[in-house]
Scaffold this active site. Structure first.
Site: not given
Length: 405
Positions: A193, A295
């Site tokens: 990302h 996460h």
């Protein structure tokens, strides 16, 4: 029992050393006179008239979320903290007029919800995992971050059996070097990302190039709002995909799960909407044979405790992200500090979440800023000459050399 007040504790946490962070080196100059970087941790405590206090953590945009918490506090004062679902719905309805839940709303509700579960566990004298249905497992496997063979081998020597690397500048070569260093008995994941994110065409090509390395997953290969692109990658390559850290609640994660665009769902334990929502997300994922790997790369230690309770109680728990050695102050922030042995953490058994923060230590690190341009020009994430454009998505140039290094 009635809620009597909410207190917040915002701290400027030390930025992980670049050698311990699975990303291209980050900037953040001038954010604090005390600590490098721009990472903030936001904790909160909910007090009650019976002397029981619950603790929670909020992530996403901590400095802004702190304001949201104080704005929501009057809606909770005088309420019975035992009715967690009803209070969650009340807060959700209160904020919807500002737009559907985003980072700030999700983060604020997460910390509040976490603290309510902590209160209920303490009131009943049981750990939170007992309230979630009991334990499926006693210990939770973790993975750490490594961008170099040296760091990966150091992690392996500590008994940790999985690592994650990152960055879009040279991902295939990085994975190849890590695999050669650690051998076949260690799992490797990579996140892509950006910035900038890859286009779907480039992501398909890159993920196919990563197939021979048998990765645990490829994380966020394209921008999180491009769901059709995930389907395109799915059809092009046979590598597990992971995503979901930037979305909040079951509504934000729904399409990734229901359309089976990922193999691993990654709600952030500090901004997904709380334990209430994380349990629901896990159930949705279970129905589609999707694993859960929360996460927690930028989170503090209270959210880590919450993740341990959740992963203990759900059948589709895969692994927990953990940067246990990212900053020496992490251990001093939390009491007790969870200990890992051979890449596993024992599930807490104390009532509630089973942890508290050292308020005096937290107060020593006032927030000094909470935003930054994520990577410096030297990281090479952008095409040559385009760094100052700060593009969200960018196709690769010099494609032959990029994909065939």
């Amino acid at each position: 029992m009635k809620i009597t007040g909410i207190r917040t504790f915002l701290m400027h946490a030390g930025q992980p050393d670049p050698s311990k962070w699975a990303s291209d080196e980050r900037s953040g100059e001038g954010a604090s006179t005390q600590l490098r970087g721009t990472r903030n941790w936001l904790f909160l405590k909910i007090d009650t008239d019976e002397g029981i206090t619950g603790i929670g953590e909020c992530s996403g945009w901590p400095r802004v979320i702190e304001t949201a918490i104080h704005d929501l506090a009057p809606l909770l004062i005088g309420e019975d903290p035992a009715h967690i679902e009803r209070l969650w719905q009340k807060l959700h309805i209160a904020m919807m007029g500002h737009g559907m839940l985003g980072t700030v709303g999700g983060g604020a509700m997460t910390g509040i919800d976490m603290a309510l579960w902590d209160i209920k566990g303490k009131a009943l004298g049981v750990p939170v995992w007992m309230l979630l249905g009991g334990k499926v497992r006693d210990r939770i496997p973790i993975y750490s971050h490594a961008n170099t063979p040296e760091r990966a081998l150091a992690i392996k020597q500590r008994g940790i059996k999985a690592i994650k690397c990152g960055g879009v500048a040279d991902p295939v070569r990085k994975v190849a070097a890590l695999r050669e260093a650690v051998g076949d008995d260690m799992d490797i994941a990579i996140y892509l990302h950006g910035p900038p994110w890859l286009t779907p065409a480039d992501a398909c090509r890159l993920v196919r190039a990563l197939e021979p390395y048998e990765l645990m997953w490829v994380e966020d290969p394209i921008a999180p709002d491009n769901l059709e692109g995930y389907k395109r990658i799915r059809d092009a390559a046979h590598v597990p995909l992971a995503a979901g850290e930037r979305s909040a609640t079951i509504f934000g994660e729904r399409e990734l799960i229901e359309r089976e665009l990922v193999d691993v769902i990654q709600p952030d334990t500090g901004r997904a909407g709380g334990i209430t929502q994380m349990k629901k997300i896990a159930a949705m994922a279970e129905a589609h044979h999707i694993q859960m790997a929360p996460h927690s790369g930028s989170l503090g230690p209270v959210a880590e405790y919450a993740a341990l309770h959740l992963l203990a109680a759900i059948p589709n728990a895969l692994i927990l992200e953990r940067l246990d050695d990212d900053w020496d102050g992490r251990r001093r922030t939390i009491v007790p500090h969870p200990e890992q042995v051979d890449g596993l953490i024992a599930v807490p058994d104390a009532p509630g979440l089973g942890c508290d923060i050292d308020e005096e230590f937290v107060a020593r690190f006032p927030s000094g800023g909470n935003v930054s341009v994520p990577v410096p020009e030297a990281a090479g994430s952008y095409n040559p000459g385009t760094y100052n454009e700060h593009l969200y998505v960018q196709t690769r140039v010099a494609r032959r050399s990029y994909f065939n290094r």
